[in-house]
Design an enzyme around this catalytic site. Structure first.
Site, mmCIF file in Angstrom:
data_model
loop_
_atom_site.group_PDB
_atom_site.id
_atom_site.type_symbol
_atom_site.label_atom_id
_atom_site.label_comp_id
_atom_site.label_asym_id
_atom_site.label_seq_id
_atom_site.Cartn_x
_atom_site.Cartn_y
_atom_site.Cartn_z
ATOM 1 N N ASN A 116 21.408 17.489 -29.721
ATOM 2 C CA ASN A 116 20.372 18.520 -29.635
ATOM 3 C C ASN A 116 19.010 18.045 -30.123
ATOM 4 O O ASN A 116 18.180 18.837 -30.572
ATOM 5 C CB ASN A 116 20.842 19.793 -30.347
ATOM 6 C CG ASN A 116 21.227 19.518 -31.794
ATOM 7 O OD1 ASN A 116 20.937 18.453 -32.328
ATOM 8 N ND2 ASN A 116 21.859 20.489 -32.432
ATOM 9 N N HIS A 119 16.598 17.479 -35.901
ATOM 10 C CA HIS A 119 17.092 18.130 -37.114
ATOM 11 C C HIS A 119 15.890 18.710 -37.847
ATOM 12 O O HIS A 119 14.819 18.104 -37.857
ATOM 13 C CB HIS A 119 17.787 17.108 -38.025
ATOM 14 C CG HIS A 119 18.018 17.626 -39.421
ATOM 15 N ND1 HIS A 119 19.109 18.397 -39.744
ATOM 16 C CD2 HIS A 119 17.269 17.531 -40.554
ATOM 17 C CE1 HIS A 119 19.030 18.735 -41.031
ATOM 18 N NE2 HIS A 119 17.916 18.229 -41.544
ATOM 19 N N GLU A 130 16.676 16.407 -48.759
ATOM 20 C CA GLU A 130 16.632 15.540 -47.579
ATOM 21 C C GLU A 130 15.384 14.641 -47.577
ATOM 22 O O GLU A 130 15.453 13.482 -47.181
ATOM 23 C CB GLU A 130 16.687 16.398 -46.305
ATOM 24 C CG GLU A 130 18.040 17.090 -46.153
ATOM 25 C CD GLU A 130 18.089 18.111 -45.014
ATOM 26 O OE1 GLU A 130 17.075 18.265 -44.297
ATOM 27 O OE2 GLU A 130 19.152 18.751 -44.853
HETATM 28 P P1 DAT Z 1 21.401 22.617 -37.103
HETATM 29 O O1 DAT Z 1 21.173 21.186 -36.688
HETATM 30 O O2 DAT Z 1 20.910 23.583 -36.071
HETATM 31 O O3 DAT Z 1 20.928 22.918 -38.505
HETATM 32 P P2 DAT Z 1 24.087 22.542 -38.230
HETATM 33 O O4 DAT Z 1 23.449 22.146 -39.522
HETATM 34 O O5 DAT Z 1 25.018 23.708 -38.243
HETATM 35 O O6 DAT Z 1 22.997 22.825 -37.110
HETATM 36 O O7 DAT Z 1 24.909 21.315 -37.655
HETATM 37 C C1 DAT Z 1 24.408 19.995 -37.761
HETATM 38 C C2 DAT Z 1 24.626 19.280 -36.452
HETATM 39 O O8 DAT Z 1 26.026 19.160 -36.180
HETATM 40 C C3 DAT Z 1 24.058 20.015 -35.242
HETATM 41 O O9 DAT Z 1 22.703 19.744 -35.046
HETATM 42 C C4 DAT Z 1 24.926 19.490 -34.127
HETATM 43 C C5 DAT Z 1 26.277 19.311 -34.780
HETATM 44 N N1 DAT Z 1 27.113 20.513 -34.604
HETATM 45 C C6 DAT Z 1 27.017 21.686 -35.285
HETATM 46 N N2 DAT Z 1 27.940 22.563 -34.873
HETATM 47 C C7 DAT Z 1 28.645 21.928 -33.918
HETATM 48 C C8 DAT Z 1 29.770 22.292 -33.091
HETATM 49 N N3 DAT Z 1 30.339 23.494 -33.186
HETATM 50 N N4 DAT Z 1 30.211 21.376 -32.192
HETATM 51 C C9 DAT Z 1 29.665 20.170 -32.085
HETATM 52 N N5 DAT Z 1 28.615 19.750 -32.846
HETATM 53 C C10 DAT Z 1 28.116 20.611 -33.730
HETATM 54 MG MG MG Z 2 21.564 22.041 -40.341
#
Ligand code: DAT
Ligand code: MG
Length: 136
Positions: A116, A119, A130
């Site tokens: 995606n 970050h 961080e």
């Molecule tokens: P964000 O990056 O929106 O803060 P997060 O901290 O919940 O999201 O998760 C970190 C990263 O992990 C995210 O950018 C992509 C991956 N990720 C999160 N949830 C996931 C899922 N259900 N399946 C696959 N990858 C995932």
């Molecule tokens: Mg996150």
């Protein structure tokens, strides 16, 4: 004034989207305070994603982050932590709103981790932790 950690992840670097992503940050009015393009060691990534340890996507996520260089950016501005996450859009690239970085530029590649593009720190506490980790 707040600062946040923005990463252009390996998919964004590989797809030559650094300029487009930083352009959106600057166009919004945020200020780039520091930039670093490098391939972070596994230990740094494990600390960065510590909160997700044990989740099914954790290992593939760290592997994906090791797949190429990442751009780390210290971005500053009023309420930038919340503001950058709003620019980024929600985590899942398929449902992220059009107009956001993820909504406009990322899609589901059918792999076991969400590629995606970016970050952004999610709180003042994570931003401090961080920024120290990536720029300390
Ligand atoms: P964000 O990056 O929106 O803060 P997060 O901290 O919940 O999201 O998760 C970190 C990263 O992990 C995210 O950018 C992509 C991956 N990720 C999160 N949830 C996931 C899922 N259900 N399946 C696959 N990858 C995932
Ligand atoms: Mg996150």
């Amino acid at each position: 004034m707040q600062s946040t950690l923005v990463l252009v992840k390996p998919d964004g670097v590989q797809r030559s989207l650094i300029g487009e992503i930083l352009r959106r940050c600057e166009a919004k009015g945020y200020v780039i305070e520091d930039l670093k393009l490098f391939s972070p060691p596994k230990e740094l990534l494990e600390k960065h994603y510590q909160e997700h340890e044990g989740k099914p996507f954790y290992e593939p996520l760290v592997e994906f982050m090791l797949s190429g260089p990442t751009l780390a950016c210290k971005l500053s501005g009023e309420r930038v932590i919340e503001g950058f996450r709003s620019l980024a859009g929600t985590t899942d690239p398929t449902t992220a709103a059009p107009g956001t970085i993820r909504g406009d530029l990322a899609r589901d590649w059918g792999l076991n981790v969400q590629q995606n593009l970016v970050h952004g720190s999610d709180s003042e506490e994570s931003a401090a932790k961080e920024l120290a980790l990536w720029f300390g």
